[in-house]
Design a protein around this motif. Structure first.
Motif, mmCIF file in Angstrom:
data_model
loop_
_atom_site.group_PDB
_atom_site.id
_atom_site.type_symbol
_atom_site.label_atom_id
_atom_site.label_comp_id
_atom_site.label_asym_id
_atom_site.label_seq_id
_atom_site.Cartn_x
_atom_site.Cartn_y
_atom_site.Cartn_z
ATOM 1 N N ASN A 64 0.901 -1.248 -0.027
ATOM 2 C CA ASN A 64 -0.091 0.200 -0.004
ATOM 3 C C ASN A 64 0.920 1.273 -0.040
ATOM 4 N N CYS A 66 0.644 4.069 -1.402
ATOM 5 C CA CYS A 66 -0.141 5.423 -1.379
ATOM 6 C C CYS A 66 -0.446 5.667 -0.058
ATOM 7 N N GLU A 82 -6.786 10.505 -4.017
ATOM 8 C CA GLU A 82 -6.584 9.214 -4.574
ATOM 9 C C GLU A 82 -5.366 9.222 -5.241
ATOM 10 N N GLY A 83 -4.496 8.200 -4.993
ATOM 11 C CA GLY A 83 -3.050 7.732 -5.633
ATOM 12 C C GLY A 83 -3.389 6.723 -6.492
ATOM 13 N N ARG A 84 -2.405 6.507 -7.297
ATOM 14 C CA ARG A 84 -2.336 5.559 -8.133
ATOM 15 C C ARG A 84 -1.023 4.602 -7.843
ATOM 16 N N PRO A 85 -1.567 3.381 -7.076
ATOM 17 C CA PRO A 85 -0.592 2.528 -6.741
ATOM 18 C C PRO A 85 -0.011 1.638 -7.725
ATOM 19 N N ARG A 86 1.356 1.261 -7.664
ATOM 20 C CA ARG A 86 2.037 0.396 -8.781
ATOM 21 C C ARG A 86 2.805 -0.533 -7.829
ATOM 22 N N TYR A 100 5.409 1.770 -5.644
ATOM 23 C CA TYR A 100 5.096 3.259 -5.783
ATOM 24 C C TYR A 100 4.017 3.716 -5.887
ATOM 25 N N CYS A 101 3.779 5.316 -5.632
ATOM 26 C CA CYS A 101 2.421 5.586 -5.703
ATOM 27 C C CYS A 101 2.571 7.161 -6.446
ATOM 28 N N TRP A 103 0.433 11.064 -7.676
ATOM 29 C CA TRP A 103 -0.747 11.530 -7.453
ATOM 30 C C TRP A 103 -0.624 12.671 -8.544
ATOM 31 N N THR A 113 5.199 11.488 -6.908
ATOM 32 C CA THR A 113 5.435 10.133 -7.107
ATOM 33 C C THR A 113 6.267 9.868 -5.712
ATOM 34 N N SER A 115 8.351 6.637 -3.780
ATOM 35 C CA SER A 115 8.731 5.093 -3.875
ATOM 36 C C SER A 115 9.741 4.489 -2.865
#
Length: 212
Positions: A64, A66, A82-86, A100-101, A103, A113, A115
């Motif tokens: 997680n 984010c 709201e983030g975008r998790p990778r 990493y995440c 926004w 970002t 990480s």
């Protein structure tokens, strides 16, 4: 197009912190000279190591990323909450560097970002000590030592984007672990970029300390 370019820049910063060569990104292996035992023993006051009693555990956030940034700070800094998790196994960059995440700024092209450099640690090249050695080998355009929340840190990047409103910082949380924060597209206030990166990094440290 600006959004795509911004995302590429931030992902590029995340990738540049990987301790492997560009041709090895598909199957990364360590490609940096190894520090001596005295450099990685954790003995303070090596400027890039962290005393064991101050070490922070990133494990609660590996699934997680984010969650590393507080929603309140994101709102204050005018980013989407709201983030975008990778995550590794789902994203090729995360496979190399660690989770990493990202926004996006509200109503503008700014990007953020965060990480966790767990990929470097997995390859035996984690922590700020190894990043510094990569700088000494000519991997980065600049390196500026700093301290964030009492932890060793450095501003660094593959190219110096600060005058254009981009800034990245890496922070050591253990001898073999670090995280990074990168912001981009602060073109209207370029000198604010590194200050913003530091604020986010300090917030990440607080969340790591609380383990939430």
């Amino acid at each position: 197009m600006r959004t795509i370019n911004r995302a590429a820049t931030l992902i590029g910063f995340t990738l540049l912190l990987a301790a492997c060569s560009s041709e090895e990104l598909g199957s990364p292996t360590v490609n940096v000279s190894q520090p001596s035992a005295s450099e990685t023993s954790g003995l303070w006051p090596n400027p890039y190591t962290v005393p064991p009693e101050k070490g922070l555990d990133v494990a609660p956030f590996l699934g997680n990323p984010c969650g590393l940034v507080s929603p309140g700070l994101l709102a204050d800094e005018k980013y989407s909450v709201e983030g975008r998790p990778r995550l590794p196994g789902e994203d090729t960059t995360a496979d190399v560097t660690g989770p990493y995440c990202g926004w996006s700024g509200k109503g503008d092209s700014r990007g953020l970002t965060v990480s966790i450099q767990s990929g470097n640690a997995r390859r035996g090249a984690g922590g700020l000590v190894h990043l510094r050695r990569m700088y000494d080998e000519g991997r980065y355009a600049y390196w500026e030592d700093t301290s964030i929340g009492g932890y060793p840190a450095a501003y660094l990047d593959l190219a110096d984007r600060r005058s254009a409103g981009g800034c990245g910082v890496a922070v050591a949380v253990a001898d073999d672990m670090s995280f990074s924060v990168a912001v981009d597209a602060y073109a209207d206030q370029p000198t604010e970029a590194c200050s913003a990166a530091a604020r986010f990094a300090e917030d990440v440290l607080g969340n790591l300390e609380r383990g939430i």
